[in-house]
Enzyme design. Structure first.
Site, PDB file in Angstrom:
ATOM      1  N   GLU A  25      40.072  42.635  43.344  1.00  0.00           N
ATOM      2  CA  GLU A  25      40.292  43.220  44.670  1.00  0.00           C
ATOM      3  C   GLU A  25      39.249  42.762  45.683  1.00  0.00           C
ATOM      4  OE1 GLU A  25      36.984  45.596  43.244  1.00  0.00           O
ATOM      5  OE2 GLU A  25      38.846  44.997  42.233  1.00  0.00           O
ATOM      6  N   HIS A  61      39.039  50.043  36.016  1.00  0.00           N
ATOM      7  CA  HIS A  61      38.849  51.444  36.361  1.00  0.00           C
ATOM      8  C   HIS A  61      39.683  52.390  35.492  1.00  0.00           C
ATOM      9  CE1 HIS A  61      37.259  49.227  39.913  1.00  0.00           C
ATOM     10  NE2 HIS A  61      36.298  50.084  39.686  1.00  0.00           N
TER      11      HIS A  61
END
Length: 276
Positions: free
Chosen positions: A140, A161
C-alpha cells in the site's frame, strides 16, 4: 532586497538541496539509477527481491525525503526486483521488536510509520509504480503513485495486518479505502482477500496490466513522455491531484498507527524470544 542579498539567499537554499550522489547508495534496501531526470528506485534485499525489515520501516520516510529534496528528479519510477514486488518480511522483527522496545523506541517506530505514504506523497514530481509481482507486504505504501502498472503475475493483499492478527493501521486503511471504496475495503481486509492482476485492474487498483518483461519498458515509456511536459506543470499537477490524499493521510495515519500498536502488544506480547 539588494541583488547581492538575493544571490546569497539562493546560494544558501542550494546548500540545503539534495544531490543524487548524496543519497543514491545511502539505503541498502534501495537500488537507484537516474537518466535524463528520470529516477528509477528498485526495492531489493541483497540484490534479490525485497524483504521488509525494520531497517526499511525506519528508512523509507528518509529515502522519500531525500528524493523529494532533489530538484533534478523530474519523474520517479518505483519497482521491485525479479518477479516479486514485496511479499515477505523478517519474522523475528515483526511485532516482537515492538513489544520489547522502550517507550522512546516505540515513539521512533510510531514516527517512522506515519511517514511511509506521507513521505511518498511529498515527492513533488510524477511517480510511476511498476508492480513486478506479488505485493502483499506493505504494498500500500506505493499505491501513492500517479501511474500504477502491474505485471500479469502481480497479486495484491494486505497480508501484514488482519491475517496475522494486527490492526490495518497507519496509512494502510487510508489508501486502500480510497482506492477500493469502503465496502470493498472492509471485505478486502477482514476476508484477507487476494486480488490478481486482472481483478486489481477491474477494481481500479492499477491502471495497466502488462507481461512482466514489458513492465519496466512501459514505465520508462510513460516517464519519457512525461519529461517532455514543462517541469513546473509536472510538479504542480502532482501536488494538485494528491492534495486530498495527503490531507487524509495527515488526519488519519497517526491514529491508525496507535491502534496498530495496541494490537501488536496483544498479538506479540506473549513471546519472550524472537519468533523463528
Amino acid at each position: 532586497m539588494p541583488a547581492n542579498r538575493v544571490l546569497k539567499t539562493f546560494k544558501q537554499i542550494d546548500l540545503m538541496k539534495r544531490t543524487f550522489n548524496e543519497y543514491k547508495d545511502k539505503y541498502e534496501f534501495l537500488a537507484m539509477e537516474r537518466r535524463d531526470g528520470i529516477l528509477q528506485v528498485r526495492l531489493t534485499t541483497n540484490g534479490g527481491p525485497w524483504v521488509f525489515t525494520n531497517g526499511a520501516h525506519s528508512g523509507l520516510g528518509y529515502a522519500f525525503a531525500d528524493i523529494a529534496a532533489d530538484r533534478d528528479n523530474k519523474v520517479v519510477i518505483i519497482t521491485g526486483t525479479g518477479d516479486v514486488f514485496c511479499n515477505s518480511a523478517v519474522d523475528s522483527e515483526v511485532g516482537y521488536i515492538f513489544t520489547h522496545m522502550t517507550p522512546q523506541q516505540v515513539d521512533e517506530w510510531y514516527w517512522d510509520g506515519k511517514r511511509f505514504l506521507a513521505g511518498l506523497l511529498k515527492i513533488e514530481v510524477p511517480v510511476i509504480t511498476a508492480i513486478n509481482g506479488p505485493a502483499t507486504i506493505h504494498g500500500e505504501i506505493f499505491m501513492g503513485g500517479d501511474i500504477i502498472l502491474a505485471s500479469d503475475n502481480a497479486t495484491f493483499q494486505d497480508a501484514t495486518h488482519i491475517p496475522t492478527g494486527n490492526v490495518p493501521g497507519g496509512d494502510t486503511q487510508v489508501i486502500w479505502e480510497e482506492i477500493l471504496g469502503p465496502v470493498r475495503h472492509r471485505y478486502f481486509q477482514f476476508a484477507g482477500q487476494t486480488l490478481n492482476a486482472e481483478e486489481a485492474l477491474a477494481f481500479g487498483v492499477v491502471n495497466e496490466v502488462v507481461p512482466l518483461e514489458k513492465l519496466l519498458p512501459r514505465a520508462w515509456e510513460h516517464a519519457e513522455k512525461l519529461i517532455e511536459i514543462p517541469a513546473l506543470t509536472l510538479r504542480y499537477s502532482r501536488i494538485a491531484m494528491n492534495q486530498r490524499l495527503r490531507k487524509l493521510v495527515l488526519n488519519e495515519a497517526g491514529a491508525g498507527m496507535a491502534y496498530l500498536g495496541v494490537s501488536l502488544l496483544e498479538n506479540y506480547g506473549q513471546f519472550k524470544e524472537p519468533v523463528a
